[in-house]
Design a protein around this motif. Structure first.
Motif, PDB file in Angstrom:
ATOM      1  N   MET A   1      -9.529 -65.981  -2.328  1.00 58.36           N
ATOM      2  CA  MET A   1      -8.848 -64.923  -1.576  1.00 58.36           C
ATOM      3  C   MET A   1      -7.538 -64.623  -2.295  1.00 58.36           C
ATOM      4  SD  MET A   1      -7.357 -67.021   1.712  1.00 58.36           S
ATOM      5  CE  MET A   1      -9.018 -67.481   2.251  1.00 58.36           C
ATOM      6  N   THR A   2      -6.946 -63.485  -1.923  1.00 60.44           N
ATOM      7  CA  THR A   2      -5.661 -63.133  -2.530  1.00 60.44           C
ATOM      8  C   THR A   2      -4.551 -63.944  -1.887  1.00 60.44           C
ATOM      9  OG1 THR A   2      -5.246 -61.357  -0.968  1.00 60.44           O
ATOM     10  CG2 THR A   2      -6.496 -60.794  -2.946  1.00 60.44           C
ATOM     11  N   LEU A   3      -3.392 -63.966  -2.565  1.00 58.25           N
ATOM     12  CA  LEU A   3      -2.250 -64.689  -2.022  1.00 58.25           C
ATOM     13  C   LEU A   3      -1.798 -64.079  -0.700  1.00 58.25           C
ATOM     14  CD1 LEU A   3      -0.134 -66.900  -2.400  1.00 58.25           C
ATOM     15  CD2 LEU A   3       1.246 -65.270  -3.704  1.00 58.25           C
ATOM     16  N   LYS A   4      -1.843 -62.751  -0.608  1.00 60.44           N
ATOM     17  CA  LYS A   4      -1.441 -62.079   0.633  1.00 60.44           C
ATOM     18  C   LYS A   4      -2.372 -62.471   1.769  1.00 60.44           C
ATOM     19  CE  LYS A   4      -0.602 -57.514   2.605  1.00 60.44           C
ATOM     20  NZ  LYS A   4      -0.615 -56.062   2.353  1.00 60.44           N
ATOM     21  N   GLU A   5      -3.707 -62.486   1.483  1.00 62.83           N
ATOM     22  CA  GLU A   5      -4.666 -62.873   2.519  1.00 62.83           C
ATOM     23  C   GLU A   5      -4.427 -64.326   2.946  1.00 62.83           C
ATOM     24  OE1 GLU A   5      -8.411 -60.003   1.209  1.00 62.83           O
ATOM     25  OE2 GLU A   5      -8.369 -62.087   0.590  1.00 62.83           O
ATOM     26  N   ALA A   6      -4.123 -65.179   1.999  1.00 59.27           N
ATOM     27  CA  ALA A   6      -3.888 -66.587   2.337  1.00 59.27           C
ATOM     28  C   ALA A   6      -2.691 -66.726   3.269  1.00 59.27           C
ATOM     29  CB  ALA A   6      -3.682 -67.392   1.068  1.00 59.27           C
ATOM     30  N   LYS A   7      -1.604 -66.035   2.965  1.00 56.46           N
ATOM     31  CA  LYS A   7      -0.402 -66.129   3.821  1.00 56.46           C
ATOM     32  C   LYS A   7      -0.664 -65.533   5.184  1.00 56.46           C
ATOM     33  CE  LYS A   7       3.012 -66.190   0.105  1.00 56.46           C
ATOM     34  NZ  LYS A   7       4.197 -65.539  -0.481  1.00 56.46           N
ATOM     35  N   GLU A   8      -1.470 -64.439   5.257  1.00 54.30           N
ATOM     36  CA  GLU A   8      -1.781 -63.843   6.558  1.00 54.30           C
ATOM     37  C   GLU A   8      -2.618 -64.795   7.404  1.00 54.30           C
ATOM     38  OE1 GLU A   8      -3.664 -60.196   5.575  1.00 54.30           O
ATOM     39  OE2 GLU A   8      -1.780 -59.101   5.185  1.00 54.30           O
ATOM     40  N   ARG A   9      -3.586 -65.509   6.765  1.00 49.09           N
ATOM     41  CA  ARG A   9      -4.399 -66.464   7.516  1.00 49.09           C
ATOM     42  C   ARG A   9      -3.532 -67.611   8.060  1.00 49.09           C
ATOM     43  NH1 ARG A   9      -9.810 -66.897   6.427  1.00 49.09           N
ATOM     44  NH2 ARG A   9      -9.725 -68.494   8.043  1.00 49.09           N
ATOM     45  N   VAL A  10      -2.595 -68.086   7.228  1.00 46.12           N
ATOM     46  CA  VAL A  10      -1.705 -69.160   7.684  1.00 46.12           C
ATOM     47  C   VAL A  10      -0.836 -68.672   8.838  1.00 46.12           C
ATOM     48  CG1 VAL A  10       0.214 -70.664   7.033  1.00 46.12           C
ATOM     49  CG2 VAL A  10      -1.695 -70.295   5.448  1.00 46.12           C
ATOM     50  N   ALA A  11      -0.341 -67.417   8.746  1.00 42.82           N
ATOM     51  CA  ALA A  11       0.497 -66.872   9.819  1.00 42.82           C
ATOM     52  C   ALA A  11      -0.296 -66.774  11.115  1.00 42.82           C
ATOM     53  CB  ALA A  11       1.038 -65.499   9.408  1.00 42.82           C
ATOM     54  N   GLU A  12      -1.586 -66.390  11.047  1.00 43.29           N
ATOM     55  CA  GLU A  12      -2.411 -66.323  12.260  1.00 43.29           C
ATOM     56  C   GLU A  12      -2.535 -67.707  12.910  1.00 43.29           C
ATOM     57  OE1 GLU A  12      -6.133 -64.693  11.125  1.00 43.29           O
ATOM     58  OE2 GLU A  12      -5.353 -62.698  10.632  1.00 43.29           O
ATOM     59  N   ILE A  13      -2.756 -68.716  12.072  1.00 45.32           N
ATOM     60  CA  ILE A  13      -2.884 -70.070  12.618  1.00 45.32           C
ATOM     61  C   ILE A  13      -1.556 -70.510  13.241  1.00 45.32           C
ATOM     62  CG2 ILE A  13      -3.311 -72.478  12.032  1.00 45.32           C
ATOM     63  CD1 ILE A  13      -5.196 -71.476   9.824  1.00 45.32           C
ATOM     64  N   PHE A  14      -0.442 -70.220  12.565  1.00 47.57           N
ATOM     65  CA  PHE A  14       0.865 -70.597  13.106  1.00 47.57           C
ATOM     66  C   PHE A  14       1.121 -69.918  14.446  1.00 47.57           C
ATOM     67  CE2 PHE A  14       3.163 -71.808   8.883  1.00 47.57           C
ATOM     68  CZ  PHE A  14       2.232 -72.817   8.719  1.00 47.57           C
ATOM     69  N   SER A  15       0.818 -68.612  14.533  1.00 50.14           N
ATOM     70  CA  SER A  15       1.117 -67.863  15.757  1.00 50.14           C
ATOM     71  C   SER A  15       0.268 -68.320  16.923  1.00 50.14           C
ATOM     72  CB  SER A  15       0.901 -66.365  15.504  1.00 50.14           C
ATOM     73  OG  SER A  15      -0.457 -66.121  15.160  1.00 50.14           O
ATOM     74  N   SER A  16      -0.872 -68.989  16.672  1.00 49.91           N
ATOM     75  CA  SER A  16      -1.749 -69.428  17.767  1.00 49.91           C
ATOM     76  C   SER A  16      -1.290 -70.745  18.367  1.00 49.91           C
ATOM     77  CB  SER A  16      -3.179 -69.580  17.234  1.00 49.91           C
ATOM     78  OG  SER A  16      -3.241 -70.613  16.242  1.00 49.91           O
ATOM     79  N   GLN A  17      -0.270 -71.380  17.826  1.00 47.93           N
ATOM     80  CA  GLN A  17       0.155 -72.701  18.297  1.00 47.93           C
ATOM     81  C   GLN A  17       1.388 -72.568  19.198  1.00 47.93           C
ATOM     82  OE1 GLN A  17       0.238 -75.814  15.236  1.00 47.93           O
ATOM     83  NE2 GLN A  17      -0.595 -74.299  13.788  1.00 47.93           N
ATOM     84  N   ARG A  18       1.445 -73.420  20.221  1.00 47.37           N
ATOM     85  CA  ARG A  18       2.608 -73.506  21.105  1.00 47.37           C
ATOM     86  C   ARG A  18       3.020 -74.972  21.236  1.00 47.37           C
ATOM     87  NH1 ARG A  18       3.500 -69.305  20.043  1.00 47.37           N
ATOM     88  NH2 ARG A  18       3.733 -67.391  21.303  1.00 47.37           N
ATOM     89  N   ILE A  19       4.300 -75.185  21.200  1.00 45.27           N
ATOM     90  CA  ILE A  19       4.851 -76.532  21.309  1.00 45.27           C
ATOM     91  C   ILE A  19       5.437 -76.667  22.714  1.00 45.27           C
ATOM     92  CG2 ILE A  19       6.289 -78.272  20.227  1.00 45.27           C
ATOM     93  CD1 ILE A  19       4.196 -76.902  18.412  1.00 45.27           C
ATOM     94  N   GLY A  20       4.768 -77.420  23.578  1.00 49.50           N
ATOM     95  CA  GLY A  20       5.222 -77.470  24.960  1.00 49.50           C
ATOM     96  C   GLY A  20       4.980 -76.126  25.637  1.00 49.50           C
TER      97      GLY A  20
END
Length: 946
Positions: A118-137
């Motif tokens: 995948m492209t670098l942009k796609e990789a960063k977008e996938r990581v951002a999606e995973i980050f945004s789906s997480q909640r701490i407390g």
């Protein structure tokens, strides 16, 4: 008195009461001393035992209770610290685990991008999606910043792309990149900041600082009370004391004996007040009654509790009070059993002591009786060293002295007769001195104020009876020795001045002996008063009239103060020295400049007070030796990084037998610098005239070059009739010529020559406009055109080209389209802008800025309500706060010696602020470049106020 007013006879009970006490008093007074001592000592022993019992044991019980509370409080504090430490470690490990896991996720996708999946942009977008789906407390989240403080990812999209490096915790992240951080944060819409914590880890391939944050108030959901169960249950207080833990809803979490349901059942009944007290306050202690399951009766307990602020949990330690008070109960039993034999022994001891006291008293009574009958030879023969023996010794000594006094009395009577004759002779001498002395002298007897004679001295409580006054005192007070001797002052108050009444009141209350100066506004005289008491009730007063001496002293003081004030008011440093160089005068300006106050400087050698005086001491020595004035100008002195110039003048001083000199030192720094500025201005005027002449000389050949190039192009390219006729006459193929010119690029060379000529023409034109003398008349000028002209001048500046071409600097423009014309002096504004461009270029080309890859100057304009804002920003090394505060001072420069005069920015500041009524200031910090801001008013004649 009427029958109704007759006092009623005492009642029978009252008569019986009085009769009892009269009988008791009679019987007690007739008892022997031994019996009185025995009864009194016994009563005191019994009373002391009862009072000690009633006072000691409550105090001991209170002390035991305080000790119990202290022990419980220490245990609760230990538990609270343990829970808080465990909480921090739990949240730190929890956040660290989440951060490390998400860094692994980013690393996984970075590998995917590197492998081409995948492209670098796609990789960063996938990581951002995973980050945004997480909640701490409940409200915690993940966010990502880079090493410059710019937010790359945040759950709130509005925050992404912003730079938060101005926050302290962001700068901490930028510096550390990994680790645990606690900080205060307030979201938009919130009024009070709350505590947060984060753990960050660094993903270097993408320059990502991955941060996991949550509010500390949500830490409760991240730990379990069972983590502390063993430590809490291990604590014991007394035989059966223990610790317990409640949550924020008063639910039992940890208890060594009962479960949460049993505790709920107990607290829902009669023990509910225990829970209310724990939950009402943050900490405290109290006593209460408690009955555990299976017990028949409730027992008193004591508890200390504390609320854990982050979790709102309640930790408490409790113990039965009877277990702490058990030693007191045993002590009470032992004291009760030993009280009876103790009282018996004390009564026997008291009887023996009373007998040893009364026996010697009877012997002394018999001896005193003999002495009272006139027998001075009686003695008491007792050798003991106790009080009775000492009393017998004093009695014997008294009788011996009585015999000596009888013998001495006869001798003294003979001596008195001799003394009376000598006293009569001394009285004559005293009377002669008393009558002839010039100072007033009086003797008074101190007597109470008569209540039937009110007067000026009534309020003082003391009156004065005149015993004796001399003629001088009579003249001062208008009293008569013959008429007023023996009278009280209150009787003659009407004939006295109010001053003398005030003086007597003062003497009545002050300590003796007294000596003070006084002034009488009524008499207009100064007096020096001396008073003492030769006897307890006799007051002697000596009043000396010192008006003439006081007046002369006051005139001298006024003259001295006038001269000192006149010298202190002068701005010059002025001081005087004696022939040895010791300072005799030191004015206020000298104190301010040297920091040495007058008291410390007087009497010191002048060379020890200031290095400038020490280095120029030869001037003072020359004036003292030759008695001639000397001076020296432009004396240079350095204070830190500052340069100052002074002028020193020395005048010899000859007043009768006083020899010395007066020294004056003036600071002439501004005068010297103004002279330098004038010389620099004259050189600049000469350079301006030379530049104007050179521009006119260059314009003539430049015009020929531009015109010739234009003609060459027209005759080679344009289809003019004359061109066609000439080509036909020469048998020249124009298409072939055009192809040749195109292939060889000759037309491009010709166009380049024309453009260079036009550019040179613009430079010459700008130089002519810049070198003209500015006019005071303002005109409307285009702000953007002024900026571009100044840029053109800067690009051709020789001083800049010596180091590096100005064209190598990237110029970024951010112009506000609403900005048009502004009332100003165009040439002055161009001068200011050129100065700012040159300073920015020199900062970018300095050795400090070699680490910057691309030097850049950013030009911004903005239309404000009442002004046009012009910003000149560079990405150079910036400056510290000390430099930015002094940057506009005349002659202040950060350049090397010979590279700058320090006048450019000061002149620019004068042009903007004084000539145009605007503002010029700088915003800068080390490592972040510098931004110079110009604000010009839109209304002519108006001045801006920052």
């Amino acid at each position: 008195m009427t029958p109704s007013e007759q006092p009623s006879p005492p009642s029978r009970a009252s008569r019986r009461h009085d009769s009892f006490f009269s009988s008791f008093k009679h019987v007690y007074s007739n008892l022997r001393i031994r019996t009185k001592f025995f009864l009194g000592a016994g009563a005191l022993i019994v009373l002391g035992a009862v009072v000690g019992w009633r006072l000691t044991f409550p105090l001991m019980e209170d002390m035991v209770q305080r000790q119990a509370v202290a022990e419980l409080e220490n245990s609760v504090t230990l538990l609270a610290n343990m829970v808080d430490t465990s909480l921090k470690m739990s949240i730190k490990n929890r956040l660290r685990g989440i951060a490390e896991k998400n860094r692994e996720i980013a690393a996984h996708f970075q590998v995917q991008a590197a492998s081409g999946a995948m492209t670098l942009k796609e990789a960063k977008e996938r990581v951002a999606e995973i980050f945004s789906s997480q909640r701490i407390g409940k409200t915690g989240y993940l966010y990502v910043i880079d090493s410059k403080g710019e937010v790359l990812f945040h759950p709130k999209s509005a925050v992404s792309g912003e730079n938060f490096s101005h926050f302290a915790f962001i700068r901490d992240q930028m510096m550390r990149r990994m680790g645990y951080v606690e900080y205060m944060w307030r979201n938009p819409g919130e009024t009070v900041p709350r505590a947060k914590a984060l753990y960050m880890t660094y993903f270097e391939p993408w320059d990502w600082i991955i941060s996991v944050s949550t509010y500390r108030e949500e830490f409760a959901s991240l730990i379990s009370a069972q983590d502390f169960r063993e430590d809490i249950l291990a604590l014991r207080f007394g035989a059966s004391g223990y610790a317990l833990l409640l949550d924020d809803k008063a639910t039992l979490l940890i208890h060594p004996k009962i479960s949460a349901s049993e505790f709920s059942a107990l607290t829902s009944s009669s023990n509910m007040s225990v829970i209310e007290k724990i939950t009402e306050n943050a900490s405290g202690s109290f006593r209460y009654m408690w009955k555990n399951p299976g017990e028949e009766e409730a027992r008193q307990k004591i508890m200390f509790y504390r609320t854990l602020p982050l979790l709102n949990w309640h930790v408490a330690a409790t113990a039965y009070l009877e277990e702490y008070q058990a030693p007191l109960a045993n002590l009470r039993t032992i004291l009760l059993l030993g009280a009876v034999p103790f009282l018996a022994v004390m009564l026997l001891v008291t009887a023996a002591i009373s007998g040893s006291i009364t026996r010697p008293l009877r012997e002394i009574m018999q001896a005193v009786a003999s002495g009272s009958r006139g027998d001075l030879s009686v003695r008491i023969h007792r050798k003991s060293g106790d009080e009775a023996g000492q009393l017998a010794h004093y009695f014997n000594l008294f009788m011996w002295r009585m015999q000596d006094y009888e013998r001495d009395l006869r001798n003294e009577m003979d001596e008195r007769m001799t003394a009376v004759r000598a006293l009569e002779k001394g009285e004559k001498r005293y009377r002669m001195l008393f009558e002839s002395m010039q100072d007033g002298f009086a003797m008074f007897e101190l007597v109470p104020v008569a209540s039937d004679m009110p007067g000026p001295l009534t309020g003082s409580g003391t009156d004065f009876r005149i015993l004796e006054i001399n003629p001088a005192f009579a003249q001062q007070t208008a009293l008569s020795p013959a008429r007023d001797t023996g009278k009280r002052l209150s009787e003659v108050a009407d004939t006295l001045s109010p001053y003398w009444l005030r003086l007597y009141r003062r003497l009545a209350s002050c300590e003796m002996p007294a000596r003070f100066g006084d002034y009488s506004p009524e008499l207009g005289r100064f007096f020096h008063v001396t008073a003492y008491r030769p006897e307890v009730d006799v007051l002697a007063v000596l009043v000396a009239d010192v008006t003439e001496a006081k007046t002369a002293e006051e005139e001298m003081r006024r003259a001295r103060n006038y001269v000192r004030s006149m010298i202190d008011s002068m701005p010059s440093v002025i001081f005087s020295v004696d022939r040895r160089g010791m300072i005799t005068q030191w004015n206020a300006a000298a104190e301010r400049l040297t920091g040495k106050n007058r008291d410390n400087a007087l009497g010191q050698h002048f060379t020890t007070q200031w290095s400038l005086l020490r280095e120029n001491a030869d001037l003072v020595e020359s004036a003292l030796q030759n008695h001639e004035s000397t001076s020296r100008s432009a004396i240079e002195e350095h204070t830190g990084d500052e340069q100052h110039f002074y002028e020193m003048l020395v005048y010899p001083l000859l007043i009768s037998d006083v020899e010395g000199a007066v020294v004056r030192v003036d600071e002439v720094t501004q005068r010297i610098r103004m002279q330098e500025m004038l010389a620099q201005s004259e050189k600049m005027l000469s350079v301006g005239g030379l530049a104007a002449g050179m521009a006119h000389e260059i314009n003539n050949p430049l015009g020929g070059i531009i015109q010739g190039v234009q003609n060459v192009r027209r005759r080679l390219v344009d289809d003019l009739p004359a061109n066609l006729r000439a080509a036909e006459a020469c048998n020249l193929d124009r298409e072939a010529l055009a192809c040749y010119l195109e292939d060889r690029g000759i037309l491009g060379f010709i166009e380049s020559i024309r453009e260079s000529g036009d550019r040179a023409s613009r430079i010459v034109r700008n130089m002519l406009e810049f070198s003209r003398t500015p006019q005071a008349v303002r005109e409307l000028a285009s702000v953007h055109e002024l900026i571009e002209k100044a840029l053109s001048l800067a690009s051709s500046d020789y001083d800049l080209k010596k180091r590096r071409s100005f064209n190598s600097i990237t110029i970024e423009r951010s112009y506000d389209e609403r900005v048009g014309e502004a009332p100003c002096s165009p040439s002055e504004i161009e001068q200011v802008l050129l100065n700012l461009f040159k300073n920015a270029a020199q900062a970018l080309f300095s050795e400090v800025s070699t680490s910057f890859k691309t030097p850049r100057i950013t030009l911004r304009t903005k239309l404000e309500d009442d002004a046009v804002r012009i910003e000149v920003a560079d990405n150079g090394p910036g400056m510290d706060r000390t430099t930015s505060q002094r940057i506009f001072e005349p002659f202040f420069t950060t350049k090397d010696v010979g590279e700058g005069t320090g006048l450019g920015l000061s002149v620019s500041y004068f042009i903007i602020v004084q000539n145009h009524g605007g503002e010029l200031y700088v915003e800068s910090s080390p490592g972040h470049g510098a931004t110079f801001v110009i604000r010009l008013p839109l209304t002519a004649g108006k001045r801006l106020h920052p």
